[in-house]
Write a protein that holds these residues in place. Structure first.
Motif, mmCIF file in Angstrom:
data_model
loop_
_atom_site.group_PDB
_atom_site.id
_atom_site.type_symbol
_atom_site.label_atom_id
_atom_site.label_comp_id
_atom_site.label_asym_id
_atom_site.label_seq_id
_atom_site.Cartn_x
_atom_site.Cartn_y
_atom_site.Cartn_z
ATOM 1 N N CYS A 87 110.801 -1.560 27.219
ATOM 2 C CA CYS A 87 111.991 -1.028 27.251
ATOM 3 C C CYS A 87 113.002 -2.110 28.201
ATOM 4 O O CYS A 87 114.364 -1.884 28.021
ATOM 5 N N MET A 142 119.093 3.649 30.182
ATOM 6 C CA MET A 142 118.906 2.681 28.865
ATOM 7 C C MET A 142 120.287 2.467 28.158
ATOM 8 O O MET A 142 121.112 3.246 27.916
ATOM 9 N N HIS A 165 126.878 -5.455 27.480
ATOM 10 C CA HIS A 165 126.052 -4.391 26.839
ATOM 11 C C HIS A 165 125.562 -5.082 25.307
ATOM 12 O O HIS A 165 126.428 -5.256 24.429
ATOM 13 N N LEU A 184 111.952 -6.307 26.251
ATOM 14 C CA LEU A 184 113.541 -6.297 26.243
ATOM 15 C C LEU A 184 114.060 -6.774 27.458
ATOM 16 O O LEU A 184 113.457 -6.840 28.454
ATOM 17 N N PRO A 201 118.634 -5.666 20.502
ATOM 18 C CA PRO A 201 117.821 -5.837 21.306
ATOM 19 C C PRO A 201 117.793 -7.289 21.796
ATOM 20 O O PRO A 201 117.610 -8.027 20.765
ATOM 21 N N ASN A 246 118.781 -4.299 29.323
ATOM 22 C CA ASN A 246 118.702 -2.750 28.592
ATOM 23 C C ASN A 246 119.129 -1.863 29.589
ATOM 24 O O ASN A 246 118.943 -0.803 29.178
ATOM 25 N N ILE A 298 116.033 1.103 19.689
ATOM 26 C CA ILE A 298 115.465 -0.082 19.797
ATOM 27 C C ILE A 298 114.452 -0.449 18.686
ATOM 28 O O ILE A 298 114.463 -1.499 17.887
#
Length: 257
Positions: free
Chosen positions: A222, A197, A73, A58, A77, A61, A204
């Protein structure tokens, strides 16, 4: 519970559970079926704890990094794939090819999928997560941005060994309570809370499962936060997450032998 893969003294590769400094072989990842006698971990060579069918990473994130870089934001993903041959594990030597140019480390929390997952709700996705591991998502910055018409995510992240994973998969981890730390030659260079996160692990997995079927053993990095920086041949880089442990590799150059 800590799951690992390792090579025994006879060269055989085993999957099992680590407890009390002993490796307890199992028939497969997540299996309750014993597959041999326990062996001292000291007599084993740890490997990446999973061989993923899909190795997904990712971008953007983490809130702190998004704020610093002026990024919105994401609501889904933003992801790329790393080649299966990018996989490396504890104690490996990873070559930095001359063609890679500037390479940075990215310490990350990794999600390991334990159940086939398609169009999953967040609750179903939570149940599909087998456990968590440490990842160093090595990246060639020079290649990533070399062509202004096409950011080369896959190429920049898929050199052999550029996906460092390990040392174990921890199935009982309160991910929101951990800190991801990176040490370069023993000196702390990155440290950030996983709780920062933007999209948490279950979300996710749920959202990715809308795009593709996730299978047992699939691996999701992540993303990283502030502090990722360039590394060079001769450096030792270790990603540490409490509850999981640390995965360290030594970087070499293409002319080192």
């Amino acid at each position: 519970m800590k799951w690992a893969r390792a090579t025994g003294a006879d060269g055989s590769i085993m999957t099992g559970v680590i407890a009390d400094d002993m490796f307890h072989p199992r028939a497969s990842l997540g299996s309750d079926q014993m597959a041999g006698d326990a062996v001292a971990v000291a007599d084993m060579a740890l490997l990446p704890p999973v061989v993923p069918g899909k190795f997904i990473g990712l971008w953007n994130n983490f809130k702190a990094a998004a704020e610093k870089n002026g990024n919105e934001h994401p609501t889904h993903p933003l992801y790329f794939f790393k080649a299966d041959t990018s996989l490396s594990g504890p104690g490996a030597s990873v070559e930095l090819p001359d063609s890679a140019g500037r390479v940075i480390f990215e310490g990350e929390l990794g999600i390991v999928i334990g159940k086939t997952c398609k169009n999953a709700s967040v609750e179903e996705a939570e149940q599909a997560i087998f456990g968590y591991t440490c990842i160093n998502d090595l990246t060639s910055l020079d290649i990533l941005f070399a062509d202004p018409s096409f950011p080369q995510w896959t190429r920049s992240k898929s050199f052999d060994g550029f996906g460092v994973v390990g040392p174990v998969i921890e199935t009982d981890l309160a991910w929101q309570d951990v800190t991801v730390t990176v040490l370069v030659n023993g000196r702390e260079r990155q440290s950030y809370p996983a709780a920062d996160m933007i999209l948490p692990p279950a979300q996710i997995v749920s959202l990715l499962s809308q795009d593709m079927t996730l299978n047992p053993g699939d691996l999701i990095a992540c993303g990283t936060s502030l502090g990722a920086r360039p590394v060079k041949a001769g450096m030792e880089v270790e990603v540490v997450i409490e509850g999981i442990g640390g995965v360290s590799v030594t970087l070499t150059g293409s002319t080192d032998g």
